[in-house]
Design a protein around this motif. Structure first.
Motif, PDB file in Angstrom:
ATOM      1  N   ILE A   4       0.836  -1.202   0.000  1.00 14.81           N
ATOM      2  CA  ILE A   4       0.000   0.000   0.000  1.00 14.81           C
ATOM      3  C   ILE A   4       0.874   1.257   0.000  1.00 14.81           C
ATOM      4  O   ILE A   4       0.619   2.203  -0.749  1.00 14.81           O
ATOM      5  CB  ILE A   4      -0.974   0.008   1.205  1.00 14.81           C
ATOM      6  CG1 ILE A   4      -1.904  -1.201   1.152  1.00 14.81           C
ATOM      7  CG2 ILE A   4      -1.748   1.314   1.283  1.00 14.81           C
ATOM      8  CD1 ILE A   4      -2.790  -1.287  -0.060  1.00 14.81           C
ATOM      9  N   ASP A   5       1.919   1.273   0.821  1.00 15.99           N
ATOM     10  CA  ASP A   5       2.844   2.414   0.830  1.00 15.99           C
ATOM     11  C   ASP A   5       3.512   2.582  -0.535  1.00 15.99           C
ATOM     12  O   ASP A   5       3.683   3.705  -1.020  1.00 15.99           O
ATOM     13  CB  ASP A   5       3.914   2.244   1.903  1.00 15.99           C
ATOM     14  CG  ASP A   5       3.352   2.342   3.308  1.00 15.99           C
ATOM     15  OD1 ASP A   5       2.287   2.959   3.494  1.00 15.99           O
ATOM     16  OD2 ASP A   5       3.987   1.779   4.228  1.00 15.99           O
ATOM     17  N   ALA A   6       3.879   1.469  -1.152  1.00 18.84           N
ATOM     18  CA  ALA A   6       4.505   1.521  -2.475  1.00 18.84           C
ATOM     19  C   ALA A   6       3.529   2.044  -3.520  1.00 18.84           C
ATOM     20  O   ALA A   6       3.911   2.836  -4.391  1.00 18.84           O
ATOM     21  CB  ALA A   6       5.025   0.139  -2.866  1.00 18.84           C
ATOM     22  N   PRO A  49      -8.306  -1.906   0.469  1.00 19.55           N
ATOM     23  CA  PRO A  49      -7.140  -2.773   0.285  1.00 19.55           C
ATOM     24  C   PRO A  49      -7.645  -4.150  -0.106  1.00 19.55           C
ATOM     25  O   PRO A  49      -8.721  -4.570   0.311  1.00 19.55           O
ATOM     26  CB  PRO A  49      -6.480  -2.794   1.657  1.00 19.55           C
ATOM     27  CG  PRO A  49      -7.558  -2.422   2.603  1.00 19.55           C
ATOM     28  CD  PRO A  49      -8.540  -1.572   1.860  1.00 19.55           C
ATOM     29  N   SER A  50      -6.924  -4.814  -0.951  1.00 13.65           N
ATOM     30  CA  SER A  50      -7.363  -6.143  -1.362  1.00 13.65           C
ATOM     31  C   SER A  50      -6.472  -7.196  -0.729  1.00 13.65           C
ATOM     32  O   SER A  50      -5.411  -6.902  -0.182  1.00 13.65           O
ATOM     33  CB  SER A  50      -7.314  -6.273  -2.885  1.00 13.65           C
ATOM     34  OG  SER A  50      -5.984  -6.252  -3.338  1.00 13.65           O
ATOM     35  N   LEU A  61       2.615 -12.767  -4.721  1.00 11.09           N
ATOM     36  CA  LEU A  61       3.018 -12.092  -5.950  1.00 11.09           C
ATOM     37  C   LEU A  61       2.780 -10.589  -5.883  1.00 11.09           C
ATOM     38  O   LEU A  61       3.463  -9.821  -6.524  1.00 11.09           O
ATOM     39  CB  LEU A  61       2.240 -12.651  -7.146  1.00 11.09           C
ATOM     40  CG  LEU A  61       2.580 -14.064  -7.579  1.00 11.09           C
ATOM     41  CD1 LEU A  61       1.745 -14.444  -8.782  1.00 11.09           C
ATOM     42  CD2 LEU A  61       4.054 -14.201  -7.904  1.00 11.09           C
ATOM     43  N   GLY A  62       1.772 -10.209  -5.133  1.00 12.74           N
ATOM     44  CA  GLY A  62       1.459  -8.789  -5.059  1.00 12.74           C
ATOM     45  C   GLY A  62       0.130  -8.559  -4.396  1.00 12.74           C
ATOM     46  O   GLY A  62      -0.410  -9.413  -3.716  1.00 12.74           O
ATOM     47  N   ASN A  63      -0.413  -7.381  -4.653  1.00  9.78           N
ATOM     48  CA  ASN A  63      -1.635  -6.940  -4.027  1.00  9.78           C
ATOM     49  C   ASN A  63      -2.358  -6.053  -5.025  1.00  9.78           C
ATOM     50  O   ASN A  63      -1.712  -5.379  -5.819  1.00  9.78           O
ATOM     51  CB  ASN A  63      -1.257  -6.157  -2.760  1.00  9.78           C
ATOM     52  CG  ASN A  63      -2.434  -5.865  -1.875  1.00  9.78           C
ATOM     53  OD1 ASN A  63      -3.289  -5.082  -2.239  1.00  9.78           O
ATOM     54  ND2 ASN A  63      -2.450  -6.479  -0.718  1.00  9.78           N
TER      55      ASN A  63
END
Length: 93
Positions: A4-6, A49-50, A61-63
């Motif tokens: 989320i910060d990224a 957020p997911s 792998l990610g978000n």
């Protein structure tokens, strides 16, 4: 740094770093504009957020968070908003 910060940093960097968008708005803000901010400006905020995207072996792998990105303007015409939103769409897609 969390995903989320990224994502926040990426949005701020992409939107703030564009010279064409900079000529259309006074600033790009995360969540809320500071008091006295001059319109038009861009706001972006995390809506939901997911869950992480996880594959076999419990490897993340990610978000895929959901963001709202909007142009905030005032006045009788939609033309400035359309121009700003068109540029935002170009940058993010």
């Amino acid at each position: 740094m969390s995903e989320i910060d990224a994502a926040d940093l990426w949005l701020k960097t992409v939107l703030s770093g564009d010279t064409e968008l900079a000529t259309l708005v006074s600033g790009v803000y995360d969540s809320k504009a500071p008091q006295g901010a001059v319109m038009p400006y861009v706001l972006f905020s995390l809506q939901a957020p997911s869950a992480d995207v996880v594959v076999v072996g419990n490897i993340r792998l990610g978000n895929r968070p959901l963001y709202l990105v909007r142009a905030v303007c005032e006045g009788p015409s939609w033309t400035p908003v359309r121009t700003i939103v068109g540029r935002i769409d170009e940058l993010l897609h």
